[in-house]
Design a protein around this motif. Structure first.
Motif, PDB file in Angstrom:
ATOM      1  N   ASP A  10       8.316 -42.190  -6.722  1.00  0.00           N
ATOM      2  CA  ASP A  10       8.273 -40.820  -7.239  1.00  0.00           C
ATOM      3  C   ASP A  10       7.637 -39.872  -6.224  1.00  0.00           C
ATOM      4  OD1 ASP A  10       9.526 -41.491  -9.624  1.00  0.00           O
ATOM      5  OD2 ASP A  10       7.641 -41.658 -10.750  1.00  0.00           O
ATOM      6  N   ASP A  11       6.581 -40.336  -5.553  1.00  0.00           N
ATOM      7  CA  ASP A  11       5.947 -39.524  -4.509  1.00  0.00           C
ATOM      8  C   ASP A  11       6.934 -39.223  -3.387  1.00  0.00           C
ATOM      9  OD1 ASP A  11       3.280 -39.435  -5.610  1.00  0.00           O
ATOM     10  OD2 ASP A  11       2.983 -41.493  -4.900  1.00  0.00           O
ATOM     11  N   VAL A  12       7.616 -40.255  -2.929  1.00  0.00           N
ATOM     12  CA  VAL A  12       8.576 -40.102  -1.826  1.00  0.00           C
ATOM     13  C   VAL A  12       9.679 -39.125  -2.219  1.00  0.00           C
ATOM     14  CG1 VAL A  12      10.295 -41.300  -0.405  1.00  0.00           C
ATOM     15  CG2 VAL A  12       8.067 -42.365  -0.846  1.00  0.00           C
ATOM     16  N   ASN A  13      10.186 -39.265  -3.434  1.00  0.00           N
ATOM     17  CA  ASN A  13      11.243 -38.353  -3.889  1.00  0.00           C
ATOM     18  C   ASN A  13      10.750 -36.911  -3.966  1.00  0.00           C
ATOM     19  OD1 ASN A  13      13.233 -40.311  -4.055  1.00  0.00           O
ATOM     20  ND2 ASN A  13      12.722 -40.842  -6.161  1.00  0.00           N
ATOM     21  N   ALA A  14       9.504 -36.706  -4.394  1.00  0.00           N
ATOM     22  CA  ALA A  14       8.942 -35.348  -4.454  1.00  0.00           C
ATOM     23  C   ALA A  14       8.761 -34.779  -3.049  1.00  0.00           C
ATOM     24  CB  ALA A  14       7.613 -35.359  -5.205  1.00  0.00           C
ATOM     25  N   LEU A  15       8.306 -35.587  -2.118  1.00  0.00           N
ATOM     26  CA  LEU A  15       8.137 -35.145  -0.733  1.00  0.00           C
ATOM     27  C   LEU A  15       9.480 -34.740  -0.123  1.00  0.00           C
ATOM     28  CD1 LEU A  15       5.632 -37.935   0.211  1.00  0.00           C
ATOM     29  CD2 LEU A  15       5.151 -35.490   0.529  1.00  0.00           C
ATOM     30  N   LEU A  16      10.484 -35.593  -0.307  1.00  0.00           N
ATOM     31  CA  LEU A  16      11.817 -35.291   0.237  1.00  0.00           C
ATOM     32  C   LEU A  16      12.425 -34.057  -0.418  1.00  0.00           C
ATOM     33  CD1 LEU A  16      13.315 -38.896   0.479  1.00  0.00           C
ATOM     34  CD2 LEU A  16      12.669 -37.419   2.400  1.00  0.00           C
ATOM     35  N   ALA A  17      12.279 -33.940  -1.734  1.00  0.00           N
ATOM     36  CA  ALA A  17      12.850 -32.794  -2.450  1.00  0.00           C
ATOM     37  C   ALA A  17      12.204 -31.487  -2.010  1.00  0.00           C
ATOM     38  CB  ALA A  17      12.697 -32.977  -3.958  1.00  0.00           C
ATOM     39  N   GLY A  18      10.887 -31.488  -1.834  1.00  0.00           N
ATOM     40  CA  GLY A  18      10.203 -30.276  -1.397  1.00  0.00           C
ATOM     41  C   GLY A  18      10.611 -29.865   0.004  1.00  0.00           C
ATOM     42  N   ALA A  19      10.706 -30.840   0.885  1.00  0.00           N
ATOM     43  CA  ALA A  19      11.119 -30.547   2.259  1.00  0.00           C
ATOM     44  C   ALA A  19      12.578 -30.086   2.298  1.00  0.00           C
ATOM     45  CB  ALA A  19      10.915 -31.778   3.139  1.00  0.00           C
ATOM     46  N   GLN A  20      13.418 -30.759   1.540  1.00  0.00           N
ATOM     47  CA  GLN A  20      14.830 -30.381   1.489  1.00  0.00           C
ATOM     48  C   GLN A  20      14.997 -28.952   0.965  1.00  0.00           C
ATOM     49  OE1 GLN A  20      17.247 -32.807  -1.114  1.00  0.00           O
ATOM     50  NE2 GLN A  20      19.148 -31.918  -0.360  1.00  0.00           N
ATOM     51  N   ALA A  21      14.261 -28.595  -0.065  1.00  0.00           N
ATOM     52  CA  ALA A  21      14.358 -27.246  -0.628  1.00  0.00           C
ATOM     53  C   ALA A  21      13.974 -26.191   0.411  1.00  0.00           C
ATOM     54  CB  ALA A  21      13.466 -27.130  -1.862  1.00  0.00           C
ATOM     55  N   GLU A  22      12.926 -26.454   1.195  1.00  0.00           N
ATOM     56  CA  GLU A  22      12.508 -25.515   2.245  1.00  0.00           C
ATOM     57  C   GLU A  22      13.595 -25.386   3.310  1.00  0.00           C
ATOM     58  OE1 GLU A  22       9.824 -22.916   4.347  1.00  0.00           O
ATOM     59  OE2 GLU A  22       9.909 -23.600   2.270  1.00  0.00           O
ATOM     60  N   ALA A 130       3.262 -29.837   0.323  1.00  0.00           N
ATOM     61  CA  ALA A 130       2.741 -28.883  -0.667  1.00  0.00           C
ATOM     62  C   ALA A 130       3.439 -29.061  -2.022  1.00  0.00           C
ATOM     63  CB  ALA A 130       2.908 -27.457  -0.162  1.00  0.00           C
ATOM     64  N   THR A 131       4.742 -29.242  -1.987  1.00  0.00           N
ATOM     65  CA  THR A 131       5.494 -29.458  -3.230  1.00  0.00           C
ATOM     66  C   THR A 131       5.035 -30.737  -3.916  1.00  0.00           C
ATOM     67  OG1 THR A 131       7.432 -28.274  -2.397  1.00  0.00           O
ATOM     68  CG2 THR A 131       7.816 -29.839  -4.194  1.00  0.00           C
ATOM     69  N   TRP A 132       4.855 -31.782  -3.128  1.00  0.00           N
ATOM     70  CA  TRP A 132       4.389 -33.072  -3.663  1.00  0.00           C
ATOM     71  C   TRP A 132       3.027 -32.916  -4.334  1.00  0.00           C
ATOM     72  CZ3 TRP A 132       0.167 -35.610  -1.160  1.00  0.00           C
ATOM     73  CH2 TRP A 132      -0.151 -36.877  -1.697  1.00  0.00           C
ATOM     74  N   ARG A 133       2.102 -32.187  -3.663  1.00  0.00           N
ATOM     75  CA  ARG A 133       0.766 -31.990  -4.256  1.00  0.00           C
ATOM     76  C   ARG A 133       0.870 -31.314  -5.616  1.00  0.00           C
ATOM     77  NH1 ARG A 133      -2.884 -33.624  -1.022  1.00  0.00           N
ATOM     78  NH2 ARG A 133      -2.762 -33.325   1.206  1.00  0.00           N
ATOM     79  N   THR A 134       1.707 -30.268  -5.688  1.00  0.00           N
ATOM     80  CA  THR A 134       1.873 -29.523  -6.922  1.00  0.00           C
ATOM     81  C   THR A 134       2.528 -30.378  -8.007  1.00  0.00           C
ATOM     82  OG1 THR A 134       2.039 -27.447  -5.706  1.00  0.00           O
ATOM     83  CG2 THR A 134       2.912 -27.468  -7.952  1.00  0.00           C
ATOM     84  N   LYS A 135       3.632 -31.011  -7.642  1.00  0.00           N
ATOM     85  CA  LYS A 135       4.399 -31.782  -8.627  1.00  0.00           C
ATOM     86  C   LYS A 135       3.662 -33.020  -9.107  1.00  0.00           C
ATOM     87  CE  LYS A 135       8.910 -33.811  -9.444  1.00  0.00           C
ATOM     88  NZ  LYS A 135      10.231 -34.100  -8.929  1.00  0.00           N
ATOM     89  N   MET A 136       2.984 -33.712  -8.201  1.00  0.00           N
ATOM     90  CA  MET A 136       2.350 -34.980  -8.542  1.00  0.00           C
ATOM     91  C   MET A 136       0.867 -34.828  -8.864  1.00  0.00           C
ATOM     92  SD  MET A 136       5.077 -36.706  -8.347  1.00  0.00           S
ATOM     93  CE  MET A 136       4.595 -38.392  -8.568  1.00  0.00           C
ATOM     94  N   GLY A 137       0.332 -33.613  -8.674  1.00  0.00           N
ATOM     95  CA  GLY A 137      -1.086 -33.395  -8.929  1.00  0.00           C
ATOM     96  C   GLY A 137      -1.988 -34.130  -7.953  1.00  0.00           C
ATOM     97  N   ALA A 138      -1.508 -34.286  -6.723  1.00  0.00           N
ATOM     98  CA  ALA A 138      -2.261 -35.028  -5.711  1.00  0.00           C
ATOM     99  C   ALA A 138      -3.364 -34.149  -5.113  1.00  0.00           C
ATOM    100  CB  ALA A 138      -1.329 -35.502  -4.612  1.00  0.00           C
ATOM    101  N   PRO A 139      -4.596 -34.633  -5.130  1.00  0.00           N
ATOM    102  CA  PRO A 139      -5.692 -33.850  -4.539  1.00  0.00           C
ATOM    103  C   PRO A 139      -5.620 -33.836  -3.024  1.00  0.00           C
ATOM    104  CG  PRO A 139      -6.504 -35.978  -5.282  1.00  0.00           C
ATOM    105  CD  PRO A 139      -5.060 -35.891  -5.697  1.00  0.00           C
TER     106      PRO A 139
END
Length: 140
Positions: A10-22, A130-139
């Protein structure tokens, strides 16, 4: 025995999705790689019409960033500043565009991007984080 945070699918998918969107928002055709804390590839995207060589470079930027525990730009800056000995370091590439993923003080992986200007590659990688931090609540 120590415990440490690890990236999940899930983390990897959020990272890729955020980067892809940018990348898509800016019309940039790039490759995006996510590595774990040992530099092993966990996820990868090559957007339509991204340069073929960008696939290899994106992976190597991510690996360099996590192995060195810093942005790959730090190594580019060393070489650009005349420190040619940096070329013999065990880093894979000395190009900007690899950004480490740090959470709660732990280096858990890195995002590497290639296909446009190096500063834009780094922008995409940072957006993914940044997207991953927001989506996953990562500190931080």
């Amino acid at each position: 025995m120590k415990t440490k945070p690890l990236l999940t699918l899930d983390d990897v998918n959020a990272l890729l999705a955020g980067a892809q969107a940018e990348a898509i928002a800016n019309g940039w055709k790039v490759s995006i790689a996510v590595c774990d804390d040992g530099g092993h590839l966990l996820g990868f995207l090559r957007l339509d019409d991204a340069p073929i060589v960008s696939a290899t470079i994106a992976i190597e930027k991510a690996r360099t960033s996590i192995i060195g525990r810093r942005s790959s730009k730090a190594y580019e800056d060393m070489v650009a500043g005349g420190r040619m000995a940096a070329l013999s370091m065990p880093m894979v590439t000395h190009l900007e565009g690899g950004e480490p993923i740090v959470t709660s003080g732990a280096f858990v992986g890195a995002v590497g991007v290639s296909g446009v200007k190096s500063s834009e590659d780094a922008q995409i990688a940072r957006a993914g984080i940044a997207t991953w931090r927001t989506k996953m609540g990562a500190p931080e």
